[in-house]
Design a protein around this motif. Structure first.
Motif, PDB file in Angstrom:
ATOM      1  N   LEU A  24       0.674  -1.266  -0.357  1.00  0.00           N
ATOM      2  CA  LEU A  24      -0.408  -0.111  -0.385  1.00  0.00           C
ATOM      3  C   LEU A  24       0.784   1.569  -0.245  1.00  0.00           C
ATOM      4  O   LEU A  24       0.217   2.113  -0.236  1.00  0.00           O
ATOM      5  N   PHE A  28       0.264   3.808  -2.871  1.00  0.00           N
ATOM      6  CA  PHE A  28      -0.409   4.396  -2.596  1.00  0.00           C
ATOM      7  C   PHE A  28       1.043   6.561  -2.586  1.00  0.00           C
ATOM      8  O   PHE A  28       0.374   7.488  -3.347  1.00  0.00           O
ATOM      9  N   TRP A  32       0.196   9.883  -0.416  1.00  0.00           N
ATOM     10  CA  TRP A  32      -1.011   9.186   0.784  1.00  0.00           C
ATOM     11  C   TRP A  32       0.857   8.401   2.096  1.00  0.00           C
ATOM     12  O   TRP A  32       0.179   7.108   2.254  1.00  0.00           O
ATOM     13  N   ALA A 142     -12.154  11.701  -3.214  1.00  0.00           N
ATOM     14  CA  ALA A 142     -11.550  10.664  -3.907  1.00  0.00           C
ATOM     15  C   ALA A 142     -11.217   9.498  -2.280  1.00  0.00           C
ATOM     16  O   ALA A 142     -11.125   8.885  -2.339  1.00  0.00           O
ATOM     17  N   ALA A 143     -10.683  11.160  -1.491  1.00  0.00           N
ATOM     18  CA  ALA A 143     -10.073  10.607   0.034  1.00  0.00           C
ATOM     19  C   ALA A 143     -10.947   9.379   0.407  1.00  0.00           C
ATOM     20  O   ALA A 143     -10.883   8.773   1.078  1.00  0.00           O
ATOM     21  N   LEU A 146     -11.061   5.995  -0.804  1.00  0.00           N
ATOM     22  CA  LEU A 146      -9.347   5.518  -0.725  1.00  0.00           C
ATOM     23  C   LEU A 146      -8.790   5.167   0.402  1.00  0.00           C
ATOM     24  O   LEU A 146      -8.402   4.388   0.150  1.00  0.00           O
ATOM     25  N   LEU A 149      -9.027   1.439   1.860  1.00  0.00           N
ATOM     26  CA  LEU A 149      -8.243   0.543   1.918  1.00  0.00           C
ATOM     27  C   LEU A 149      -7.038   1.108   1.731  1.00  0.00           C
ATOM     28  O   LEU A 149      -5.844   0.056   2.902  1.00  0.00           O
ATOM     29  N   ARG A 150      -6.877   2.293   2.095  1.00  0.00           N
ATOM     30  CA  ARG A 150      -5.554   2.896   2.322  1.00  0.00           C
ATOM     31  C   ARG A 150      -5.421   2.257   4.540  1.00  0.00           C
ATOM     32  O   ARG A 150      -4.367   2.333   4.673  1.00  0.00           O
TER      33      ARG A 150
END
Length: 492
Positions: A24, A28, A32, A142-143, A146, A149-150
């Motif tokens: 991850l 990202f 991120w 979009a945060a 996402l 997952l993040r």
């Protein structure tokens, strides 16, 4: 014997051997990074509590004060995760979000409540991600998806830490003992007294096998949404890192001046056409176009709205590409873009007037009211851009656009749009004798007090249920339930 510490990403564990970067982190990248987000089991527990509260309150109840309380609990858990400095902007955004969310128990109209909740979510996400520029604000949307997952590594660390910690054992033991005592004594007193049993039925939800699946789903959904908000608050993405870089200005002024000048000329010609119609009168209009005045003003609202949006894009591109090297360059930029903004305001006024005439002719609807508010907000955006152009500094405009857009929806909700639509249609019925009772029947309970006592009575709205559960209390439905229907166009 204690286990050796695990190697951290990037730590050398052997001669020439470096552990691979977590998947991850590589996915990202700099957008991120993890930034050493610590495990926080208490926030995971807080999110679970929010989910359980939602499972007890939301199913089988109409939106009302209970829905508001659930949203407040979710917001409180997310706010507890945000340790950043509370600036005036943060406080203003939080207050605006609270007012937008409160519409869930003030208004009964689902469409305006939904729009207000979406606006509250947009403002909250933009505030948590610290978006400032227009690209940054758009990327911040979009945060939340996402983050699902993040935030998985952080969630795993937090759940593992909570399992190893002994500090949660007393809390869990206390909760279990209290729940058993509440159940035992509650059942005893409910079976001994009928009034106490009624109170218990009002407070305790129906937890049976058919409802458990729905309540489990609501728990998982609200817990997940809360965890997403918590992670974004703990570790917001670097949305401004993906913002557009500064554009290189054109070398020759005519490269931006000619295209913008053409747009200005077209706007000026449109304004002249409006003046010609105004001073020429109906006879001139029908002689030159073959249209009556009513037919003329009915057309073009959508095109004028699109023209306003495109004009804002033209102003933005021109402001990026025009040179500001000399005082003359800056003066030319202010003059041309300022003139374009002023002409755009005339177009906005023309579009609003056309919609007003259209409503007078064909009646008032939710969509027509909403697009009028949208066009008026575009006019406010043009004023903001015009103000930024005076100093050629517009860093504050994107945030102002977001806040004013959300505030416009809040103002629309404060006006009570369904009641406003009903009142305007009543006035039109009194003048023309025409009314669309089928459309009025689709309005919410918010319109009932406006229709009561008129020739178009509240029976147009059908049966309005007030709701017996205090968690379902809603101001619009409560006011409608207290009215006595009268006989009118829709009466029985």
């Amino acid at each position: 014997m204690s286990n050796p510490a695990l190697p951290q990403p990037g730590q050398v564990v052997g001669p020439g051997v470096t552990p691979a970067k977590p998947f991850l982190d590589g996915l990202f990248g700099g957008f991120w990074p993890e930034q050493s987000v610590p495990a926080t089991p208490r926030l995971v527990v807080g999110a679970l509590v929010a989910g359980l509260v939602a499972a007890l309150v939301l199913p089988f109840r109409a939106p009302g004060i209970g829905t508001f309380l659930v949203l407040v609990v979710v917001a409180a858990v997310v706010a507890a995760a945000d340790r950043r400095l509370r600036t005036p902007y943060h406080l203003a955004a939080a207050g605006l979000c609270l007012l937008l969310v409160s519409t869930v128990f003030v208004r009964d109209a689902p469409w305006i409540v939904t729009l207000c909740l979406l606006a509250a979510g947009a403002v909250a996400v933009a505030t948590l991600t610290e978006g400032r520029s227009l690209p940054g604000l758009l990327i911040s949307a979009a945060a939340p998806p996402l983050a699902a997952l993040r935030g998985l590594p952080w969630l795993g660390r937090s759940m593992t830490a909570s399992q190893r910690s002994r500090s949660w054992a007393p809390l869990l033991r206390t909760v279990l003992i209290s729940a058993v005592l509440l159940l035992v004594f509650g059942l005893l007193f409910a079976s001994a007294d009928a009034l106490f049993a009624q109170w218990a039925d009002a407070l305790v939800p129906d937890i049976t096998a058919p409802t458990l699946v729905l309540r489990a789903f609501v728990t998982a959904l609200v817990t997940g949404v809360t965890l997403i908000g918590v992670y974004v608050a703990l570790n917001p993405p670097q949305v401004e890192h993906l913002a557009l870089p500064d554009a290189a200005p054109v070398r020759r002024p005519f490269e931006w001046l000619v295209p913008v000048g053409i747009v200005v000329a077209l706007f000026a010609a449109f304004v002249v056409a409006q003046l010609a119609v105004m001073f020429g009168g109906h006879a001139y209009l029908q002689r030159t176009t073959g249209l009556t005045y009513a037919e003329y003003v009915h057309q073009g609202f959508g095109q004028l709205t699109v023209a306003t949006l495109l004009t804002l894009a033209v102003v933005g591109v021109a402001a990026r590409k025009a040179s500001r090297a000399t005082a003359g360059d800056r003066m030319l930029l202010r003059a041309v873009l300022g003139l374009l903004c002023l002409l755009t305001l005339v177009v906005v006024a023309s579009a609003l007037y056309r919609m007003h005439v259209y409503e007078q002719a064909y009646g008032f609807t939710r969509l027509r009211l909403l697009v009028s508010v949208f066009e008026g907000w575009l006019g406010l955006v043009v004023l903001l851009v015009l103000g930024a152009g005076l100093r050629l500094r517009g860093w504050w405009v994107p945030r102002a656009v977001l806040l004013t857009g959300a505030a416009s929806l809040l103002a629309l909700a404060a006006v009570n749009p369904d009641a406003y639509i009903a009142s305007r249609n009543v006035a039109r019925f009194e003048q023309t004798g025409r009314v669309d009772t089928a459309y009025l029947a689709g309005l919410s309970a918010d319109a009932a007090p406006t229709l009561a006592g008129t020739e178009i009575d509240r029976a147009c709205l059908g049966v309005v249920a007030g709701g017996d559960d205090w968690l379902e209390w809603n101001l619009g439905r409560w006011r409608a339930a207290r009215l006595e229907p009268v006989t009118g166009v829709c009466g029985h």
